[in-house]
Design a protein around this motif. Sequence first.
Motif, PDB file in Angstrom:
ATOM      1  N   UNK A   1      84.634 -31.370 -30.835  1.00 20.14           N
ATOM      2  CA  UNK A   1      85.038 -31.471 -32.486  1.00 20.14           C
ATOM      3  C   UNK A   1      83.903 -31.744 -33.257  1.00 20.14           C
ATOM      4  N   UNK A   2      82.791 -32.435 -32.857  1.00 20.25           N
ATOM      5  CA  UNK A   2      81.554 -33.054 -33.708  1.00 20.25           C
ATOM      6  C   UNK A   2      81.032 -31.569 -33.793  1.00 20.25           C
ATOM      7  N   UNK A   3      80.808 -30.764 -32.873  1.00 15.39           N
ATOM      8  CA  UNK A   3      80.141 -29.093 -33.324  1.00 15.39           C
ATOM      9  C   UNK A   3      80.975 -28.689 -34.332  1.00 15.39           C
ATOM     10  N   UNK A   4      82.264 -28.540 -34.269  1.00 20.28           N
ATOM     11  CA  UNK A   4      83.066 -27.828 -35.166  1.00 20.28           C
ATOM     12  C   UNK A   4      82.665 -28.331 -36.631  1.00 20.28           C
TER      13      UNK A   4
ATOM     14  N   UNK B   1      69.174 -28.961 -43.975  1.00 13.73           N
ATOM     15  CA  UNK B   1      69.376 -30.175 -43.060  1.00 13.73           C
ATOM     16  C   UNK B   1      70.207 -30.064 -42.166  1.00 13.73           C
ATOM     17  N   UNK B   2      71.424 -29.415 -42.259  1.00 11.06           N
ATOM     18  CA  UNK B   2      72.229 -29.573 -41.371  1.00 11.06           C
ATOM     19  C   UNK B   2      72.174 -28.245 -40.211  1.00 11.06           C
TER      20      UNK B   2
ATOM     21  N   UNK C   1      71.607 -26.468 -34.687  1.00  6.71           N
ATOM     22  CA  UNK C   1      70.991 -25.677 -33.829  1.00  6.71           C
ATOM     23  C   UNK C   1      70.154 -26.198 -32.795  1.00  6.71           C
ATOM     24  N   UNK C   2      69.553 -27.172 -32.857  1.00 13.92           N
ATOM     25  CA  UNK C   2      68.674 -27.863 -32.043  1.00 13.92           C
ATOM     26  C   UNK C   2      69.742 -28.481 -30.844  1.00 13.92           C
ATOM     27  N   UNK C   3      70.837 -28.982 -31.304  1.00 13.92           N
ATOM     28  CA  UNK C   3      71.722 -29.705 -30.331  1.00 13.92           C
ATOM     29  C   UNK C   3      72.459 -28.631 -29.567  1.00 13.92           C
ATOM     30  N   UNK C   4      72.818 -27.612 -29.962  1.00 12.38           N
ATOM     31  CA  UNK C   4      73.595 -26.518 -29.410  1.00 12.38           C
ATOM     32  C   UNK C   4      72.370 -25.803 -28.503  1.00 12.38           C
ATOM     33  N   UNK C   5      71.185 -25.403 -28.848  1.00 17.03           N
ATOM     34  CA  UNK C   5      70.068 -24.893 -27.774  1.00 17.03           C
ATOM     35  C   UNK C   5      70.106 -25.942 -26.905  1.00 17.03           C
ATOM     36  N   UNK C   6      70.018 -27.106 -26.857  1.00 15.28           N
ATOM     37  CA  UNK C   6      69.727 -28.032 -25.747  1.00 15.28           C
ATOM     38  C   UNK C   6      71.113 -28.086 -24.826  1.00 15.28           C
ATOM     39  N   UNK C   7      72.081 -27.893 -25.297  1.00 19.43           N
ATOM     40  CA  UNK C   7      73.201 -27.785 -24.504  1.00 19.43           C
ATOM     41  C   UNK C   7      73.131 -26.708 -23.983  1.00 19.43           C
ATOM     42  N   UNK C   8      73.197 -25.596 -24.358  1.00 23.56           N
ATOM     43  CA  UNK C   8      72.871 -24.200 -23.747  1.00 23.56           C
ATOM     44  C   UNK C   8      71.795 -24.268 -22.760  1.00 23.56           C
ATOM     45  N   UNK C   9      70.895 -24.767 -22.743  1.00 22.72           N
ATOM     46  CA  UNK C   9      69.566 -24.844 -21.912  1.00 22.72           C
ATOM     47  C   UNK C   9      70.358 -25.276 -20.476  1.00 22.72           C
ATOM     48  N   UNK C  10      70.594 -26.553 -20.830  1.00 20.30           N
ATOM     49  CA  UNK C  10      71.198 -27.265 -19.828  1.00 20.30           C
ATOM     50  C   UNK C  10      72.359 -26.448 -19.066  1.00 20.30           C
ATOM     51  N   UNK C  11      73.291 -25.950 -19.756  1.00 21.83           N
ATOM     52  CA  UNK C  11      74.353 -25.281 -19.008  1.00 21.83           C
ATOM     53  C   UNK C  11      73.881 -24.114 -18.392  1.00 21.83           C
ATOM     54  N   UNK C  12      72.904 -23.171 -18.943  1.00 28.23           N
ATOM     55  CA  UNK C  12      72.221 -22.088 -18.354  1.00 28.23           C
ATOM     56  C   UNK C  12      71.465 -22.580 -16.893  1.00 28.23           C
TER      57      UNK C  12
ATOM     58  N   UNK D   1      79.425 -39.184 -38.955  1.00 34.32           N
ATOM     59  CA  UNK D   1      79.523 -38.579 -37.690  1.00 34.32           C
ATOM     60  C   UNK D   1      78.028 -38.063 -37.188  1.00 34.32           C
ATOM     61  N   UNK D   2      77.340 -39.009 -36.255  1.00 32.99           N
ATOM     62  CA  UNK D   2      75.970 -38.528 -35.835  1.00 32.99           C
ATOM     63  C   UNK D   2      76.145 -36.970 -35.136  1.00 32.99           C
ATOM     64  N   UNK D   3      75.214 -36.309 -35.600  1.00 34.72           N
ATOM     65  CA  UNK D   3      75.028 -35.101 -35.082  1.00 34.72           C
ATOM     66  C   UNK D   3      74.641 -35.212 -33.466  1.00 34.72           C
ATOM     67  N   UNK D   4      73.769 -35.888 -33.041  1.00 29.28           N
ATOM     68  CA  UNK D   4      73.295 -36.037 -31.859  1.00 29.28           C
ATOM     69  C   UNK D   4      74.420 -36.881 -30.845  1.00 29.28           C
ATOM     70  N   UNK D   5      75.891 -36.690 -31.293  1.00 31.14           N
ATOM     71  CA  UNK D   5      76.907 -37.435 -30.599  1.00 31.14           C
ATOM     72  C   UNK D   5      76.878 -37.016 -29.117  1.00 31.14           C
ATOM     73  N   UNK D   6      76.956 -35.773 -28.772  1.00 33.12           N
ATOM     74  CA  UNK D   6      77.010 -35.486 -27.368  1.00 33.12           C
ATOM     75  C   UNK D   6      75.694 -34.794 -26.831  1.00 33.12           C
TER      76      UNK D   6
END
Length: 345
Positions: A55-58, A79-80, A85-96, A338-343
């Motif tokens: 939900x936070x990403x959406x 600013x958003x 993009x940084x948060x999504x990229x970090x998660x994508x790298x971990x998933x990959x 809602x902090x963007x670094x939540x996840x």
Amino acid sequence: MFYSKKKSRELERRVKANDREYNEKFQYADNRIHTSKYNILTFLPINLFEQFQRVANAYFLFLLILQLIPEISSLSWFTTIVPLVLVITMTAVKDATDDYFRHKSDNQVNNRQSEVLINSKLQNEKWMNVKVGDIIKLENNQFVAADLLLLSSSEPYGLCYIETAELDGETNLKVRHALPVTSELGEDIRRLAKFDGLVVCEAPNNKLDKFMGVLFWKDREHSLNNEKIILRGCVLRNTSWCFGMVIFAGPDTKLMQNSGKTKFKRTSIDRLMNTLVLWIFGFLVCLGIILAIGNSIWANQVGDQFKTYLFWNEGEKNSVFSGFLTFWSYIIILNTVVPISLYVR
């Protein structure tokens, strides 16, 4: 016959020993396993779809879209988008990275070697090339490549001992025993190569402690149960050798039927955070509504006195429309609740 060229649902399984041509008519799965979630083409769309189920990403994607509308945005979209993009990229790298290791593990398992009886000779074959109906020789301390019907073994009365720790976590050895009629085959390759028994049994399922089937051989029927089956993932112990006939292979094995398809997993913390974000967003909406109503009242009562100093567009002179725009502006301004670094973890 329960099968068509396009098999939709398997009601029962018919397997003939040492006859690949017969078994291929039913289009049974081969022994290759696949536990990874992505490939090069599907990684980006599937991973993004999974990430935006949070939900936070959406929520921040929604804010980014709002910030692209000049009439309501008082903050730069930059600013958003950068932290998102940084948060999504970090998660994508971990998933990959996780999926790379799944691919690597699959490749290691699929390329393990097993002795398979082909053209009356024992040949080393990769696990992924093993077919339903093949006869496999196992030696002591070897992993079982597929779900096998035990035919014969080095022990008296066709007994063999297996460890099932990978299946049920139990380290104590279990006993399996072959049918008396097949245990007589021993390790005679010529007799095993001529074995043409037909097994009719249940369809693939995830019941580790149950198996029902019948072996038709030499004009006789022999009942089969779980004590005659060695499952993939077991290890042969305290038994010099044994021979088995592949009944279920690859994704049809009981081990893989229990593991299922790799899915996007949500932990209890993920679900809790999704719920908290929804509550916070609800609070933010209520706060925005209160402020928007206050803006409409102000614009209606005293706003005209400031129109000389405030460069209002023609549409913004309407107090209701002004309140509507103000609502979205406050949603953007107060987004940091809602902090963007939540996840990120």
